[in-house]
Design an enzyme around this catalytic site. Structure first.
Site, PDB file in Angstrom:
ATOM      1  N   ASP A  15      27.145 -14.269  19.635  1.00  0.00           N
ATOM      2  CA  ASP A  15      25.726 -14.405  18.963  1.00  0.00           C
ATOM      3  C   ASP A  15      25.799 -15.704  18.182  1.00  0.00           C
ATOM      4  O   ASP A  15      26.495 -16.250  18.004  1.00  0.00           O
ATOM      5  CB  ASP A  15      26.003 -13.172  17.879  1.00  0.00           C
ATOM      6  N   ASP A  17      23.456 -16.539  14.791  1.00  0.00           N
ATOM      7  CA  ASP A  17      23.330 -16.083  13.412  1.00  0.00           C
ATOM      8  C   ASP A  17      24.673 -15.681  12.763  1.00  0.00           C
ATOM      9  O   ASP A  17      24.963 -14.194  13.159  1.00  0.00           O
ATOM     10  CB  ASP A  17      22.081 -15.508  12.870  1.00  0.00           C
TER      11      ASP A  17
END
Length: 179
Positions: A15, A17
């Site tokens: 991922d 963020d």
């Protein structure tokens, strides 16, 4: 004496963020973004700077050097900003985005992201390792068999090594249960 397992996942998926960098690129970054004058950081229109978490560049370089594919799976509402950030940040002397084999960056389900990653690479779900800061995304482990690693303060070397060991255990238990 038993031989230790030195295998690695065929692809490591991140991922973005709060996993690779300490912000939400769709709310904390105000485009346009540009490369900062400081070492390996970006700057938004208001001068706010952002960089990868400390260990991330070395981890990405390590994966590439060892022939392990790398993917991004992010549900950000600002995919263009995320891709621009990956283009401006560097790993060694190259753009970070060039260290990624697959980019699945758009709003939606992580299940959808992983289905596309699997289709693009041909890599089985059990040969994937996924780092994410949201526990709800552990659904990829329960539904698909991808090894999920929860990230609390960015990916670090310690977390990376722990994840590899857990992936190996996951693989070993999968093999023993299929006998």
């Amino acid at each position: 004496m038993t031989k230790s397992d030195t295998s690695f996942p065929k692809i490591v998926v991140f991922d973005l963020d709060y996993t690779l960098w300490p912000c939400w690129c769709d709310t904390h970054i105000s485009p346009p973004v540009s490369r900062s004058k400081s070492e390996n950081a970006i700057e938004d229109r208001y001068g706010s700077q952002m960089a990868f978490y400390k260990d991330v560049p070395e981890i990405l370089a390590h994966l590439k050097q060892n022939g392990i594919k790398v993917a991004a799976a992010s549900r950000t509402c600002a995919p263009d900003v995320a891709k621009k950030m990956l283009s401006l940040l560097h790993v060694g002397g190259t753009r970070a985005i060039d260290h990624f084999d697959v980019l699945e960056i758009y709003p939606g389900s992580k299940i959808t992201h992983f289905n596309f990653i699997q289709k693009q690479t041909g890599i089985e779900y059990h040969d994937m390792l996924f780092f994410d800061d949201e526990t709800r995304n552990k659904e990829v482990e329960h539904r698909l068999g991808v090894k999920f690693m929860f990230v609390t303060e960015g990916v670090t070397w310690n977390l990376y090594h722990q994840a590899i060991e857990e992936w190996r255990d996951h693989k070993k238990h999968r093999k023993s249960s299929s006998k």
